[in-house]
Motif scaffolding. Structure first.
Motif, PDB file in Angstrom:
ATOM      1  N   SER A   1       0.826  -1.203   0.000  1.00  0.00           N
ATOM      2  CA  SER A   1       0.000   0.000   0.000  1.00  0.00           C
ATOM      3  C   SER A   1       0.862   1.256   0.000  1.00  0.00           C
TER       4      SER A   1
ATOM      5  N   GLU B   1      -9.492 -11.874  -4.914  1.00  0.00           N
ATOM      6  CA  GLU B   1     -10.649 -11.049  -4.517  1.00  0.00           C
ATOM      7  C   GLU B   1     -10.716 -10.917  -3.001  1.00  0.00           C
TER       8      GLU B   1
ATOM      9  N   GLN C   1      -7.962  -8.556  -1.917  1.00  0.00           N
ATOM     10  CA  GLN C   1      -8.352  -7.176  -2.260  1.00  0.00           C
ATOM     11  C   GLN C   1      -9.401  -6.652  -1.291  1.00  0.00           C
ATOM     12  N   ALA C   2     -10.374  -7.489  -0.938  1.00  0.00           N
ATOM     13  CA  ALA C   2     -11.417  -7.070  -0.006  1.00  0.00           C
ATOM     14  C   ALA C   2     -10.822  -6.771   1.368  1.00  0.00           C
TER      15      ALA C   2
ATOM     16  N   ASP D   1      -8.993  -3.451   1.034  1.00  0.00           N
ATOM     17  CA  ASP D   1      -9.937  -2.334   0.894  1.00  0.00           C
ATOM     18  C   ASP D   1     -10.590  -1.972   2.223  1.00  0.00           C
TER      19      ASP D   1
END
Length: 78
Positions: free
Chosen positions: A7, A69, A72-73, A76
């Motif tokens: 990040s 996914e 990523q979740a 996020d």
């Protein structure tokens, strides 16, 4: 599968980073307790354990997730 979450902090985000730290650490501790955390840490803006007002560039988390996914979740929501 192991995923790296790299990040990048936005400019002047040190106060936001500090405010979110406790919740962030709780989430990392959950991954660790589940045996899914390989490593995690901040990326200081300068070469110092405590960069002070220079702040951080971002963070790196390497953890196991079922899918891209899911990784990523998790990122996020952090």
């Amino acid at each position: 599968m192991w995923y790296s979450i790299y990040s990048t902090d936005r400019p002047d985000s040190l106060s936001a980073r500090l405010a979110a730290r406790a919740a962030h650490m709780t989430r990392l501790e959950s991954l660790l307790a589940e045996g899914r955390l390989l490593l995690a840490g901040p990326r200081p803006s300068i070469d110092a354990a405590d960069p002070g007002s220079a702040g951080f560039q971002g963070s790196l988390v390497v953890a196991e997730f079922e899918s891209l996914e899911d990784a990523q979740a998790w990122a996020d929501a952090d």
